[in-house]
Write a protein that holds these residues in place. Structure first.
Motif, PDB file in Angstrom:
ATOM      1  N   GLU A  45      99.679 -11.591  62.961  1.00  0.00           N
ATOM      2  CA  GLU A  45     100.097 -10.205  62.755  1.00  0.00           C
ATOM      3  C   GLU A  45      99.588  -9.308  63.880  1.00  0.00           C
ATOM      4  O   GLU A  45     100.302  -8.412  64.339  1.00  0.00           O
ATOM      5  CB  GLU A  45      99.591  -9.713  61.403  1.00  0.00           C
ATOM      6  CG  GLU A  45     100.248 -10.402  60.210  1.00  0.00           C
ATOM      7  CD  GLU A  45      99.697  -9.924  58.885  1.00  0.00           C
ATOM      8  OE1 GLU A  45      98.802  -9.040  58.897  1.00  0.00           O
ATOM      9  OE2 GLU A  45     100.157 -10.416  57.831  1.00  0.00           O
ATOM     10  N   ALA A  46      98.364  -9.574  64.329  1.00  0.00           N
ATOM     11  CA  ALA A  46      97.837  -8.802  65.460  1.00  0.00           C
ATOM     12  C   ALA A  46      98.649  -9.074  66.716  1.00  0.00           C
ATOM     13  O   ALA A  46      98.915  -8.164  67.516  1.00  0.00           O
ATOM     14  CB  ALA A  46      96.371  -9.148  65.688  1.00  0.00           C
ATOM     15  N   GLY A  47      99.057 -10.321  66.890  1.00  0.00           N
ATOM     16  CA  GLY A  47      99.898 -10.659  68.028  1.00  0.00           C
ATOM     17  C   GLY A  47     101.248  -9.955  67.968  1.00  0.00           C
ATOM     18  O   GLY A  47     101.777  -9.522  68.989  1.00  0.00           O
ATOM     19  N   ASP A  48     101.799  -9.842  66.770  1.00  0.00           N
ATOM     20  CA  ASP A  48     103.057  -9.121  66.602  1.00  0.00           C
ATOM     21  C   ASP A  48     102.933  -7.683  67.089  1.00  0.00           C
ATOM     22  O   ASP A  48     103.844  -7.142  67.733  1.00  0.00           O
ATOM     23  CB  ASP A  48     103.483  -9.121  65.134  1.00  0.00           C
ATOM     24  CG  ASP A  48     103.945 -10.481  64.645  1.00  0.00           C
ATOM     25  OD1 ASP A  48     104.296 -11.323  65.488  1.00  0.00           O
ATOM     26  OD2 ASP A  48     103.940 -10.693  63.413  1.00  0.00           O
ATOM     27  N   ARG A  97      90.629  -7.646  69.389  1.00  0.00           N
ATOM     28  CA  ARG A  97      91.207  -7.495  68.045  1.00  0.00           C
ATOM     29  C   ARG A  97      90.947  -8.737  67.206  1.00  0.00           C
ATOM     30  O   ARG A  97      90.635  -8.632  66.009  1.00  0.00           O
ATOM     31  CB  ARG A  97      92.706  -7.229  68.167  1.00  0.00           C
ATOM     32  CG  ARG A  97      93.403  -7.071  66.831  1.00  0.00           C
ATOM     33  CD  ARG A  97      92.938  -5.820  66.098  1.00  0.00           C
ATOM     34  NE  ARG A  97      93.469  -5.768  64.742  1.00  0.00           N
ATOM     35  CZ  ARG A  97      92.736  -5.770  63.648  1.00  0.00           C
ATOM     36  NH1 ARG A  97      91.397  -5.815  63.731  1.00  0.00           N
ATOM     37  NH2 ARG A  97      93.303  -5.709  62.457  1.00  0.00           N
ATOM     38  N   ILE A  98      91.057  -9.920  67.810  1.00  0.00           N
ATOM     39  CA  ILE A  98      90.804 -11.150  67.064  1.00  0.00           C
ATOM     40  C   ILE A  98      89.351 -11.221  66.619  1.00  0.00           C
ATOM     41  O   ILE A  98      89.050 -11.680  65.504  1.00  0.00           O
ATOM     42  CB  ILE A  98      91.179 -12.375  67.926  1.00  0.00           C
ATOM     43  CG1 ILE A  98      92.701 -12.444  68.112  1.00  0.00           C
ATOM     44  CG2 ILE A  98      90.669 -13.673  67.292  1.00  0.00           C
ATOM     45  CD1 ILE A  98      93.158 -13.513  69.069  1.00  0.00           C
ATOM     46  N   SER A  99      88.433 -10.760  67.437  1.00  0.00           N
ATOM     47  CA  SER A  99      87.025 -10.740  67.041  1.00  0.00           C
ATOM     48  C   SER A  99      86.818  -9.862  65.811  1.00  0.00           C
ATOM     49  O   SER A  99      86.027 -10.199  64.914  1.00  0.00           O
ATOM     50  CB  SER A  99      86.155 -10.244  68.201  1.00  0.00           C
ATOM     51  OG  SER A  99      86.172 -11.161  69.281  1.00  0.00           O
ATOM     52  N   GLU A 100      87.529  -8.743  65.753  1.00  0.00           N
ATOM     53  CA  GLU A 100      87.440  -7.868  64.580  1.00  0.00           C
ATOM     54  C   GLU A 100      87.992  -8.569  63.340  1.00  0.00           C
ATOM     55  O   GLU A 100      87.411  -8.493  62.245  1.00  0.00           O
ATOM     56  CB  GLU A 100      88.209  -6.572  64.836  1.00  0.00           C
ATOM     57  CG  GLU A 100      87.623  -5.700  65.941  1.00  0.00           C
ATOM     58  CD  GLU A 100      88.525  -4.533  66.295  1.00  0.00           C
ATOM     59  OE1 GLU A 100      89.666  -4.483  65.768  1.00  0.00           O
ATOM     60  OE2 GLU A 100      88.106  -3.679  67.101  1.00  0.00           O
ATOM     61  N   ILE A 101      89.124  -9.260  63.522  1.00  0.00           N
ATOM     62  CA  ILE A 101      89.731  -9.979  62.396  1.00  0.00           C
ATOM     63  C   ILE A 101      88.799 -11.091  61.919  1.00  0.00           C
ATOM     64  O   ILE A 101      88.641 -11.323  60.717  1.00  0.00           O
ATOM     65  CB  ILE A 101      91.098 -10.558  62.818  1.00  0.00           C
ATOM     66  CG1 ILE A 101      92.072  -9.417  63.132  1.00  0.00           C
ATOM     67  CG2 ILE A 101      91.664 -11.465  61.733  1.00  0.00           C
ATOM     68  CD1 ILE A 101      93.352  -9.892  63.798  1.00  0.00           C
ATOM     69  N   ALA A 102      88.168 -11.781  62.853  1.00  0.00           N
ATOM     70  CA  ALA A 102      87.245 -12.857  62.494  1.00  0.00           C
ATOM     71  C   ALA A 102      86.095 -12.324  61.640  1.00  0.00           C
ATOM     72  O   ALA A 102      85.685 -12.970  60.666  1.00  0.00           O
ATOM     73  CB  ALA A 102      86.712 -13.531  63.751  1.00  0.00           C
TER      74      ALA A 102
END
Length: 233
Positions: A45-48, A97-102
């Protein structure tokens, strides 16, 4: 986008990620496969939102991610532009952003465990022998020079390690500078061998075919095409 230099990537302070070879790499530890799948879905979703996506490898207890831009711009000393596979600002933005999602998914980064395998081959004739290795490793002639201004072999889908060519001297008789083993599905073995031969390679030992077929390039370097046979019925 312009490729980022090493100091620019370092200044981004991406604590979860490591710059290895051409891309940014991260491993996140998760409780189980289902947790990892949900984490990957959120990353998608972040990639989208950014129009850019990582490569993902998901296992039971871990998620491996790679971020790289396939059409980054590199300018040489003369100012000539080259399209290369490298890290750009969009990779840095998505890594953050992925670090935040993790963190939201309680996925712990394990940056010390990331790794990349590449192959090196010393030769004085990279332009001559590269088509053989493009055919043998990927079955795709376009992998020669993909994402690189050199003859380096890179598979766009990441199925096999990159093969780069180092400077090598001329020599009178063939000598082994390395060898690799390339496993393929049984149904593509014959086509892969034919493509390597058509590119200038030579089959030097097929006594154990289809399990093992030894192919040499014009420098005498050996590659072994391997087929793991299915269990007998």
């Amino acid at each position: 986008m312009d490729m980022l230099k090493g100091d620019e990537i370092a200044e981004a302070q991406l604590t979860d990620w490591r710059k290895l070879a051409q891309g940014l790499h991260a491993r996140y530890l998760v409780a189980d496969f289902g947790t990892g799948a949900r984490f990957v879905a959120a990353v998608g979703e972040a990639g989208d939102a950014l129009g850019h996506y990582p490569s993902v490898s998901l296992g039971n207890g871990y998620v491996d991610l790679k971020l790289v831009t396939a059409d980054a711009i590199y300018r040489d000393d003369e100012g000539t532009e080259h399209v290369v596979e490298w890290v750009t600002q969009q990779d840095v933005d998505l890594a953050r952003r992925i670090s935040e999602i993790a963190a939201d998914h309680k996925a712990d980064a394990d940056p010390a465990s990331v790794s990349v395998i590449e192959l090196g081959l010393d030769t004085a004739h990279s332009a001559t022998i590269a088509p053989v290795w493009a055919a043998l490793l990927t079955g795709n002639a376009e992998s020669q020079g993909y994402g690189s201004p050199s003859d380096e072999i890179r598979d766009a889908t990441g199925r096999v390690p990159n093969l780069w060519f180092g400077d090598g001297d001329e020599h009178g008789s063939p000598r082994q500078r390395f060898h690799v083993e390339v496993y393929v599905a049984p149904e593509v073995a014959e086509q892969r061998i034919a493509a390597a031969v058509a590119a200038g390679g030579t089959v030097v030992d097929d006594s154990d075919a289809p399990s093992l077929t030894v192919i040499t390039d014009q420098d005498g370097n050996k590659g072994i095409l391997c087929v793991a046979q299915p269990p007998a019925k």
